[in-house]
Design a protein around this motif. Structure first.
Motif, mmCIF file in Angstrom:
data_model
loop_
_atom_site.group_PDB
_atom_site.id
_atom_site.type_symbol
_atom_site.label_atom_id
_atom_site.label_comp_id
_atom_site.label_asym_id
_atom_site.label_seq_id
_atom_site.Cartn_x
_atom_site.Cartn_y
_atom_site.Cartn_z
ATOM 1 N N GLY A 30 0.784 -1.228 0.000
ATOM 2 C CA GLY A 30 0.000 0.000 0.000
ATOM 3 C C GLY A 30 0.816 1.277 0.000
ATOM 4 N N PRO A 31 0.162 2.425 0.169
ATOM 5 C CA PRO A 31 0.819 3.735 0.042
ATOM 6 C C PRO A 31 1.963 3.967 1.014
ATOM 7 C CG PRO A 31 -1.579 3.966 0.021
ATOM 8 C CD PRO A 31 -1.290 2.548 0.388
ATOM 9 N N ARG A 32 1.950 3.322 2.176
ATOM 10 C CA ARG A 32 3.026 3.520 3.150
ATOM 11 C C ARG A 32 4.064 2.409 3.130
ATOM 12 N NH1 ARG A 32 3.177 8.447 3.816
ATOM 13 N NH2 ARG A 32 4.597 8.060 5.570
ATOM 14 N N GLY A 33 3.922 1.470 2.217
ATOM 15 C CA GLY A 33 4.868 0.358 2.125
ATOM 16 C C GLY A 33 5.769 0.483 0.909
ATOM 17 N N PRO A 34 6.675 -0.465 0.715
ATOM 18 C CA PRO A 34 7.600 -0.401 -0.418
ATOM 19 C C PRO A 34 6.984 -0.778 -1.758
ATOM 20 C CG PRO A 34 8.006 -2.397 0.844
ATOM 21 C CD PRO A 34 6.983 -1.595 1.621
ATOM 22 N N GLY A 35 5.828 -1.476 -1.731
ATOM 23 C CA GLY A 35 5.175 -1.830 -2.987
ATOM 24 C C GLY A 35 5.628 -3.139 -3.602
ATOM 25 N N LEU A 36 6.321 -3.973 -2.848
ATOM 26 C CA LEU A 36 6.734 -5.283 -3.349
ATOM 27 C C LEU A 36 6.988 -6.237 -2.190
ATOM 28 C CD1 LEU A 36 10.403 -4.966 -4.772
ATOM 29 C CD2 LEU A 36 9.377 -3.381 -3.157
ATOM 30 N N ILE A 82 14.791 0.376 -5.245
ATOM 31 C CA ILE A 82 13.559 1.151 -5.359
ATOM 32 C C ILE A 82 13.769 2.526 -4.738
ATOM 33 C CG2 ILE A 82 12.186 -0.962 -5.223
ATOM 34 C CD1 ILE A 82 11.301 0.018 -2.391
ATOM 35 N N TYR A 83 12.965 3.459 -5.200
ATOM 36 C CA TYR A 83 12.935 4.772 -4.553
ATOM 37 C C TYR A 83 11.704 4.818 -3.660
ATOM 38 C CZ TYR A 83 12.688 9.734 -3.670
ATOM 39 O OH TYR A 83 12.626 10.960 -3.052
ATOM 40 N N ASP A 84 11.917 5.030 -2.372
ATOM 41 C CA ASP A 84 10.826 5.088 -1.403
ATOM 42 C C ASP A 84 10.482 6.540 -1.133
ATOM 43 O OD1 ASP A 84 9.106 5.033 0.761
ATOM 44 O OD2 ASP A 84 10.139 3.368 1.732
ATOM 45 N N PRO A 85 9.331 7.036 -1.640
ATOM 46 C CA PRO A 85 8.982 8.440 -1.429
ATOM 47 C C PRO A 85 8.672 8.767 0.028
ATOM 48 C CG PRO A 85 7.154 7.279 -2.445
ATOM 49 C CD PRO A 85 8.305 6.321 -2.418
ATOM 50 N N ASN A 86 8.282 7.757 0.817
ATOM 51 C CA ASN A 86 8.012 8.003 2.231
ATOM 52 C C ASN A 86 9.290 8.360 2.984
ATOM 53 O OD1 ASN A 86 5.204 7.280 1.986
ATOM 54 N ND2 ASN A 86 5.853 5.146 1.900
ATOM 55 N N GLN A 127 6.928 12.855 -3.595
ATOM 56 C CA GLN A 127 7.338 14.184 -3.150
ATOM 57 C C GLN A 127 8.857 14.276 -3.186
ATOM 58 O OE1 GLN A 127 4.888 16.578 -2.509
ATOM 59 N NE2 GLN A 127 3.794 14.904 -3.516
ATOM 60 N N PHE A 128 9.396 14.903 -4.245
ATOM 61 C CA PHE A 128 10.833 15.011 -4.425
ATOM 62 C C PHE A 128 11.361 16.293 -3.808
ATOM 63 C CE2 PHE A 128 9.510 12.453 -8.143
ATOM 64 C CZ PHE A 128 10.280 11.333 -7.896
ATOM 65 N N ARG A 129 12.575 16.217 -3.284
ATOM 66 C CA ARG A 129 13.237 17.407 -2.774
ATOM 67 C C ARG A 129 13.674 18.294 -3.930
ATOM 68 N NH1 ARG A 129 17.076 14.485 1.788
ATOM 69 N NH2 ARG A 129 15.416 13.984 3.254
ATOM 70 N N GLN A 130 13.811 19.573 -3.682
ATOM 71 C CA GLN A 130 14.175 20.520 -4.716
ATOM 72 C C GLN A 130 15.679 20.671 -4.876
ATOM 73 O OE1 GLN A 130 11.872 21.817 -6.816
ATOM 74 N NE2 GLN A 130 10.613 20.328 -5.702
ATOM 75 N N SER A 133 16.781 12.142 -5.993
ATOM 76 C CA SER A 133 15.367 12.385 -6.244
ATOM 77 C C SER A 133 15.170 13.409 -7.362
ATOM 78 C CB SER A 133 14.675 12.864 -4.963
ATOM 79 O OG SER A 133 15.262 14.056 -4.492
ATOM 80 N N HIS A 134 16.042 14.401 -7.427
ATOM 81 C CA HIS A 134 15.943 15.388 -8.497
ATOM 82 C C HIS A 134 16.246 14.746 -9.850
ATOM 83 C CE1 HIS A 134 16.131 19.362 -10.405
ATOM 84 N NE2 HIS A 134 17.161 18.884 -11.082
#
Length: 458
Positions: free
Chosen positions: A53-59, A326-330, A408-411, A417-418
């Motif tokens: 789900g949305p708060r997990g790694p997705g795999l 993987i990239y974890d956005p959390n 949500q990527f950092r600037q 992330s950029h």
């Protein structure tokens, strides 16, 4: 704070779901199940949905699949052999086994070779009789004669390569079953029962056997091109042998080095990739845990041919992980995926994210290449489970706004992330309400690779 060159990469150890529990969860009948089993089912289902789900790694990883170890060990090394065959021999084998490819196999500079086949759901229940006892019986009669065993193994290898399509289907159908059963579990939790139906309506999945090339493989492909023109095969062998002995032995001896930061730049960005950052746009992607191959210097010295398949041996991952990252956005960071070597990995694609209305989260990922091990190659088998091409996506009732939909990527421009944000097109730019899956896949491919696609020249 970004990871420095001296810091270790963070490892993600996947949640492991045993095959027996996958069967239990996917076939549960509440009216005929004991309260104790129902409690177990509810707890495991909750953990699965949190993981995907949305708060997990997705795999997650599936372990304990019957016959998986044998199939993996005999099938995955064939990826390298098929990739490095001369073009005419490979073309014949592909045609005989109804296999195709989506990469230019005549290009000696390619870093990946893949071989694909459509796998029909209607045929997924057909078991292929491999009759393994014939090989075992032959070996029993020749085990006292090493030379005969060598010839037997070569003959077995050649036969496996000739019949690669049968193993492709057998393992592919097994992996399709895993994905379908996971879809049933997620459907029950989501309450919409749309994921499994979407898969079955597609009628077919796509299997892909992938060889990630080592530096030696690149040398071999180029030398083979040159040898076609001037016939200097023996010179090629000597050059390859010198290359292995000078570099390969150092790699083998250094296999316990800490590689966590070897490929990081000053921003802690891993730039050495076999496969660039992307989302899969289907429902589920089912992968074998990868198989790593490294040349054996002792066998090369014995045979005198560094390019022989018999000179390459399976080795544990020198990095301690699968090379899938993987990239974890959390957490706003990259995680290196670790899974049991004989397990299957299932990751969420964007279609599952859309169909489940955000209850499942698609996984942004790439394949990392450890540059300190130039002679290391990676083999894997992937099955992409997708909805039917005419499946229509509705996002009008999606619970998040489109702007919230994206990671949500950092600037800060000196971050991974950029870089990811720069090369991965956002879902909101590729998906419109009422699009069919065919339209969504075309737009996704176009934005990644076609024309001005951000990865078209990568």
């Amino acid at each position: 704070m970004e990871r420095s060159e001296t810091e270790e990469a963070e490892i993600l150890e996947l949640y492991e779901l045993h095959y027996a529990d996958l069967i239990l969860l996917s076939s549960i009948n509440a009216s005929s199940t004991s309260p104790g089993n129902l409690d177990k089912v509810e707890t495991m289902t909750k953990t699965i949905m949190e993981t995907l789900g949305p708060r997990g790694p997705g795999l997650l990883a599936i372990t304990g699949v019957p016959n998986a170890s044998k199939l993996r060990k005999e099938f995955l090394p064939l990826a390298r052999e098929l990739a490095l065959l001369d073009h005419e021999s490979r073309k014949r084998i592909l045609k005989e086994n109804s296999l195709g490819s989506d990469v230019p196999l005549k290009n000696p500079d390619r870093s990946v070779s893949s071989f694909a086949m459509q796998l029909k759901y209607a045929k997924a229940t057909e078991l292929i009789d491999r009759k393994p006892t014939s090989e075992a019986d032959y070996l029993l009669h020749t085990e006292d004669n090493p030379q005969e065993v060598d010839h037997t193994m070569i003959a077995c290898h050649n036969m496996k390569l000739k019949n690669i399509g049968s193993t492709f289907k057998e393992l592919g159908f097994c992996m399709m079953e895993l994905g379908l059963r996971l879809a049933q579990i997620c459907d029950r939790a989501v309450g919409d029962y749309e994921l499994e139906q979407s898969l079955l309506e597609s009628c077919a999945a796509k299997g892909r056997l992938i060889h990630y090339h080592s530096s030696l493989d690149g040398l071999l492909l180029k030398e083979n091109e040159r040898s076609k023109r001037n016939g200097k095969r023996q010179a090629n062998i000597r050059r390859g042998q010198e290359y292995i002995i000078s570099k390969g032995q150092k790699q083998l001896e250094g296999s316990e080095l800490n590689l966590s930061a070897h490929d990081a730049n000053s921003c802690g960005i891993h730039s050495n990739l076999w496969q660039q950052w992307h989302y899969d746009y289907g429902i589920f992607t089912v992968l074998t845990a990868p198989f790593f191959l490294m040349p054996s210097c002792s066998l090369i010295t014995k045979t005198g041919d560094p390019f022989s398949a018999s000179c390459f041996e399976e080795c544990p991952s020198p990095t301690g992980h699968t090379s899938l990252q993987i990239y974890d956005p959390n957490k706003n960071k990259v995680l290196m995926v670790k899974a049991p070597p004989e397990s299957f990995i299932i990751q969420v694609g964007e279609s599952a994210d859309i169909i489940s209305k955000g209850k499942l989260r698609s996984t942004l990922h790439s394949v990392y290449r450890p540059s300190k091990f130039e002679n290391l190659s990676r083999e894997t088998f992937v099955v992409f489970l997708q909805p039917a091409w005419n499946k229509t996506f509705s996002i009008s009732d999606y619970p998040q706004t489109k702007s919230d939909d994206e990671p949500q990527f950092r600037q800060d421009k000196c971050t991974l992330s950029h870089e990811i944000q720069r090369i991965v097109p956002q879902l909101s730019s590729r998906l419109k309400d009422g699009m069919t899956f065919a339209e969504f896949s075309r737009e996704t491919t176009k934005q990644y690779y076609g024309g001005s696609g951000l990865q078209s020249n990568r």
